[in-house]
Design a protein around this motif. Structure first.
Motif, PDB file in Angstrom:
ATOM      1  N   LEU A 250      71.928  23.678 101.884  1.00  0.00           N
ATOM      2  CA  LEU A 250      70.792  24.318 100.919  1.00  0.00           C
ATOM      3  C   LEU A 250      71.372  25.289 100.106  1.00  0.00           C
ATOM      4  CD1 LEU A 250      68.495  24.926 104.062  1.00  0.00           C
ATOM      5  CD2 LEU A 250      68.143  23.417 102.186  1.00  0.00           C
ATOM      6  N   GLU A 251      72.531  26.238 100.406  1.00  0.00           N
ATOM      7  CA  GLU A 251      73.098  26.955  99.466  1.00  0.00           C
ATOM      8  C   GLU A 251      73.483  26.464  98.167  1.00  0.00           C
ATOM      9  OE1 GLU A 251      76.773  30.155  99.480  1.00  0.00           O
ATOM     10  OE2 GLU A 251      76.745  28.682 101.140  1.00  0.00           O
ATOM     11  N   SER A 252      73.967  25.099  98.395  1.00  0.00           N
ATOM     12  CA  SER A 252      74.527  24.335  97.115  1.00  0.00           C
ATOM     13  C   SER A 252      73.125  24.237  96.188  1.00  0.00           C
ATOM     14  CB  SER A 252      75.163  23.078  97.382  1.00  0.00           C
ATOM     15  OG  SER A 252      74.421  22.109  98.080  1.00  0.00           O
ATOM     16  N   ILE A 253      72.101  23.764  96.705  1.00  0.00           N
ATOM     17  CA  ILE A 253      70.872  23.421  95.965  1.00  0.00           C
ATOM     18  C   ILE A 253      70.446  24.486  95.223  1.00  0.00           C
ATOM     19  CG2 ILE A 253      68.474  22.773  96.086  1.00  0.00           C
ATOM     20  CD1 ILE A 253      69.054  20.946  98.301  1.00  0.00           C
ATOM     21  N   PHE A 254      70.589  25.866  95.907  1.00  0.00           N
ATOM     22  CA  PHE A 254      70.301  26.897  95.246  1.00  0.00           C
ATOM     23  C   PHE A 254      71.212  27.255  94.068  1.00  0.00           C
ATOM     24  CE2 PHE A 254      70.611  31.623  94.629  1.00  0.00           C
ATOM     25  CZ  PHE A 254      69.370  32.088  94.530  1.00  0.00           C
ATOM     26  N   PHE A 255      72.572  27.062  94.290  1.00  0.00           N
ATOM     27  CA  PHE A 255      73.474  27.335  93.302  1.00  0.00           C
ATOM     28  C   PHE A 255      72.909  26.318  92.109  1.00  0.00           C
ATOM     29  CE2 PHE A 255      77.222  26.872  90.792  1.00  0.00           C
ATOM     30  CZ  PHE A 255      78.038  28.120  91.120  1.00  0.00           C
ATOM     31  N   LEU A 256      72.617  25.034  92.352  1.00  0.00           N
ATOM     32  CA  LEU A 256      72.262  24.425  91.172  1.00  0.00           C
ATOM     33  C   LEU A 256      71.258  24.789  90.325  1.00  0.00           C
ATOM     34  CD1 LEU A 256      72.278  20.838  92.670  1.00  0.00           C
ATOM     35  CD2 LEU A 256      73.801  21.586  90.674  1.00  0.00           C
ATOM     36  N   GLY A 257      70.227  25.566  91.115  1.00  0.00           N
ATOM     37  CA  GLY A 257      68.966  26.445  90.374  1.00  0.00           C
ATOM     38  C   GLY A 257      69.345  27.596  89.760  1.00  0.00           C
ATOM     39  N   HIS A 258      70.496  28.411  90.096  1.00  0.00           N
ATOM     40  CA  HIS A 258      70.987  29.589  89.735  1.00  0.00           C
ATOM     41  C   HIS A 258      72.042  29.909  89.085  1.00  0.00           C
ATOM     42  CE1 HIS A 258      67.037  31.309  91.568  1.00  0.00           C
ATOM     43  NE2 HIS A 258      67.449  30.336  92.165  1.00  0.00           N
ATOM     44  N   GLY A 259      73.088  29.167  89.625  1.00  0.00           N
ATOM     45  CA  GLY A 259      74.574  29.204  88.922  1.00  0.00           C
ATOM     46  C   GLY A 259      75.096  30.262  90.041  1.00  0.00           C
ATOM     47  N   LEU A 260      74.637  30.523  90.998  1.00  0.00           N
ATOM     48  CA  LEU A 260      75.209  31.546  91.769  1.00  0.00           C
ATOM     49  C   LEU A 260      74.809  31.215  93.015  1.00  0.00           C
ATOM     50  CD1 LEU A 260      72.879  33.847  92.478  1.00  0.00           C
ATOM     51  CD2 LEU A 260      73.457  34.429  90.243  1.00  0.00           C
ATOM     52  N   SER A 261      75.423  31.817  94.157  1.00  0.00           N
ATOM     53  CA  SER A 261      75.003  31.731  95.636  1.00  0.00           C
ATOM     54  C   SER A 261      74.153  33.026  96.061  1.00  0.00           C
ATOM     55  CB  SER A 261      76.376  31.551  96.463  1.00  0.00           C
ATOM     56  OG  SER A 261      75.964  31.831  97.877  1.00  0.00           O
ATOM     57  N   PRO A 262      73.357  32.557  97.064  1.00  0.00           N
ATOM     58  CA  PRO A 262      72.414  33.525  97.458  1.00  0.00           C
ATOM     59  C   PRO A 262      73.052  34.291  98.576  1.00  0.00           C
ATOM     60  CG  PRO A 262      71.668  31.519  98.549  1.00  0.00           C
ATOM     61  CD  PRO A 262      72.729  31.202  97.526  1.00  0.00           C
ATOM     62  N   ILE A 263      74.435  33.820  99.129  1.00  0.00           N
ATOM     63  CA  ILE A 263      74.923  34.128 100.292  1.00  0.00           C
ATOM     64  C   ILE A 263      76.268  34.842  99.973  1.00  0.00           C
ATOM     65  CG2 ILE A 263      76.086  33.693 102.424  1.00  0.00           C
ATOM     66  CD1 ILE A 263      74.101  31.407 102.630  1.00  0.00           C
ATOM     67  N   GLU A 264      77.061  34.497  98.917  1.00  0.00           N
ATOM     68  CA  GLU A 264      78.357  34.667  98.603  1.00  0.00           C
ATOM     69  C   GLU A 264      78.583  35.153  97.435  1.00  0.00           C
ATOM     70  OE1 GLU A 264      81.984  35.650  99.198  1.00  0.00           O
ATOM     71  OE2 GLU A 264      81.331  34.653 100.777  1.00  0.00           O
ATOM     72  N   ASP A 265      79.023  36.428  97.079  1.00  0.00           N
ATOM     73  CA  ASP A 265      79.320  36.921  95.848  1.00  0.00           C
ATOM     74  C   ASP A 265      80.716  36.469  95.063  1.00  0.00           C
ATOM     75  OD1 ASP A 265      77.114  38.324  95.655  1.00  0.00           O
ATOM     76  OD2 ASP A 265      78.243  40.162  96.690  1.00  0.00           O
ATOM     77  N   ASN A 266      81.492  36.168  96.138  1.00  0.00           N
ATOM     78  CA  ASN A 266      82.981  35.459  95.635  1.00  0.00           C
ATOM     79  C   ASN A 266      82.861  34.169  95.271  1.00  0.00           C
ATOM     80  OD1 ASN A 266      85.456  34.867  94.935  1.00  0.00           O
ATOM     81  ND2 ASN A 266      86.310  36.130  96.868  1.00  0.00           N
ATOM     82  N   ILE A 267      82.780  33.605  94.153  1.00  0.00           N
ATOM     83  CA  ILE A 267      82.682  32.121  93.885  1.00  0.00           C
ATOM     84  C   ILE A 267      83.754  31.318  94.247  1.00  0.00           C
ATOM     85  CG2 ILE A 267      82.230  30.215  91.923  1.00  0.00           C
ATOM     86  CD1 ILE A 267      80.511  32.402  90.554  1.00  0.00           C
ATOM     87  N   SER A 268      85.044  31.884  94.199  1.00  0.00           N
ATOM     88  CA  SER A 268      85.982  30.927  94.790  1.00  0.00           C
ATOM     89  C   SER A 268      85.875  30.557  96.175  1.00  0.00           C
ATOM     90  CB  SER A 268      87.466  31.923  94.476  1.00  0.00           C
ATOM     91  OG  SER A 268      87.492  32.873  95.303  1.00  0.00           O
TER      92      SER A 268
END
Length: 173
Positions: A40-58
């Motif tokens: 679900l986090e990956s789907i959010f990333f697709l819609g926003h280019g960022l994570s709703p949970i993790e600030d550190n993209i790495s």
């Protein structure tokens, strides 16, 4: 509407492909630590280019991989589009929509309306009002096109008001 999602090397997800049918509801069930939230986090990333949970993209890249890939086919106004992201261990991300490089990730939101709600949402109503406002402002911006511009003007006025109040306090000291 999302039609197909593919994920490789994202969090604990080695490789996942899911084809979606608009006539079906999907439910994700499973034991803990199997990747439900990561999906679900990956789907959010697709819609926003960022994570709703993790600030550190790495931290989004699977620990055994050097890169993660996310992609989706979606339909918007009867036109099929392809969205693609590459995330690297050093925290870089690049995005493409219909083979064109994404310069501003916020532009995706107007094409693909995706949000993330988890059990942690209860904190939204228990924690500080500032957090609540951020989430509600984001929500309203998606559904009301003029909301973002009005919000920016409001924030500018509040900032000016606060500066004047501080100036007056200093003068009265």
């Amino acid at each position: 509407m999302l039609k197909k999602v593919w994920i490789k090397g994202f969090r604990n997800l080695k490789e996942v492909t899911l084809t979606l049918d608009s006539d079906q509801s999907l439910f994700f069930l499973g034991e803990n630590n199997q990747g439900k939230t990561n999906f679900l986090e990956s789907i959010f990333f697709l819609g926003h280019g960022l994570s709703p949970i993790e600030d550190n993209i790495s931290n989004l890249v699977h620990f055994e991989e050097s890169e993660a890939y996310l992609g989706a086919d979606f339909v918007r106004q009867e036109v099929t589009n392809r969205l693609y992201f590459k995330i690297t261990k050093d925290g870089k991300r690049v995005g493409f929509i219909n083979n064109k490089s994404l310069k501003v990730f916020k532009s995706i939101r107007s094409l693909l309306n995706i949000d993330f709600i988890s059990a942690d949402i209860i904190r939204l109503f228990q924690d500080y009002p500032d957090q609540r406002r951020v989430v509600l402002d984001r929500f309203c911006s998606v559904f009301f096109s003029e909301y973002q511009a009005i919000l920016r003007k409001y924030e500018k006025v509040i900032k000016q008001k606060n500066m004047w109040q501080q100036t007056l306090r200093l003068k009265n000291m």
